[in-house]
Design an enzyme around this catalytic site. Structure first.
Site, PDB file in Angstrom:
ATOM      1  N   ARG A  26      22.952  10.533  64.542  1.00  0.00           N
ATOM      2  CA  ARG A  26      23.300   9.665  63.423  1.00  0.00           C
ATOM      3  C   ARG A  26      22.530   8.357  63.539  1.00  0.00           C
ATOM      4  NH1 ARG A  26      25.038  13.811  61.760  1.00  0.00           N
ATOM      5  NH2 ARG A  26      27.204  14.332  61.250  1.00  0.00           N
ATOM      6  N   THR A  27      22.251   7.752  62.405  1.00  0.00           N
ATOM      7  CA  THR A  27      21.648   6.428  62.429  1.00  0.00           C
ATOM      8  C   THR A  27      22.676   5.430  62.938  1.00  0.00           C
ATOM      9  OG1 THR A  27      20.232   6.959  60.543  1.00  0.00           O
ATOM     10  CG2 THR A  27      20.555   4.632  61.036  1.00  0.00           C
TER      11      THR A  27
END
Length: 245
Positions: A26-27
């Protein structure tokens, strides 16, 4: 005779074979970002402004970013936050606009529909723990009604006569409360431009991620108009009296 390859449980697999077993990522923080967007209602419609800077950390890296975008015929979209996530959402919106055009049913994408779509996207991604790191301002004219709404990476939404994102919510919004709220139907376009420039000038002085190259946009019953980049007149003499840093 072709050689026979045995794949034993302890056999070391090639990197390309391991790719399908990689963990989901995930960012965790934005990279190239844009700062404040300032928008409010005035007599004829909605007016909005943002600078053209895309900051790579503290580096003023990209100096011609377009953070104000027309969506459909009478909707304007302004963005703060990660520019790659913004580009992803632009593609999603372009797909919807293309689909609407292909339907050929004389229906257009309304401002409220765009706002609802963004709300669903942002809230849905938040619930998947994979948010789009943006805050959006949506403005437009919908069946003669002036619409101005906000949605952020958490799916938080609200509508108001005045909206600002980033440092603008701290530095520009007091100006909007004083000069705009309660008199939106009295503000002419000339005064709206003056107020907007005052807000952006304060942000230029106080927000180190702001750049003196701006775009201004308006939405009226005639449609959307986005200006070419322009700069504000500034006076930095007051900086001589600032001490203690």
């Amino acid at each position: 005779m072709d050689p026979i390859t045995l794949r034993l449980p302890h056999t070391v697999q090639r990197p390309q074979e391991l790719a399908s077993y990689s963990p989901t990522t995930r960012t965790t923080q934005p990279l190239v970002t844009g700062t404040s967007v300032v928008a409010f209602k005035y007599k004829d419609g909605i007016i909005m402004a943002a600078d053209c800077l895309g900051s790579y950390g503290s580096l003023a890296r990209f100096r011609n970013e377009k953070r104000l975008t027309q969506v459909g015929e009478k909707t304007l979209l302004g963005v703060s936050g990660d520019m790659s996530d913004y580009q992803f959402l632009q593609h999603k919106l372009e797909d919807i606009i293309t689909h609407e055009y292909d339907m050929d049913d004389e229906q257009t994408l309304s401002t409220k529909s765009v706002y609802k779509y963004l709300t669903n996207i942002m809230y849905g991604r938040r619930n998947k723990f994979d948010p789009l790191w943006n805050a959006y301002v949506v403005g437009g004219i919908d069946n003669g009604e002036k619409v101005l709404g906000f949605v952020d990476m958490y799916g938080t939404t609200y509508s108001s006569d005045t909206i600002s994102t980033g440092f603008g919510s701290h530095l520009a919004h007091p100006i909007l409360r004083r000069r705009v709220e309660g008199r939106t139907d009295q503000i002419t376009e000339e005064e709206a431009v003056e107020i907007l420039d005052e807000c952006m000038r304060v942000l230029l002085y106080r927000d180190c991620r702001t750049f003196n190259k701006l775009r201004r946009a308006k939405v009226t019953a005639q449609g959307v108009e986005i200006s070419e980049p322009y700069s504000l007149e500034t006076n930095w003499t007051f900086a001589e009296d600032i001490v203690g840093y």
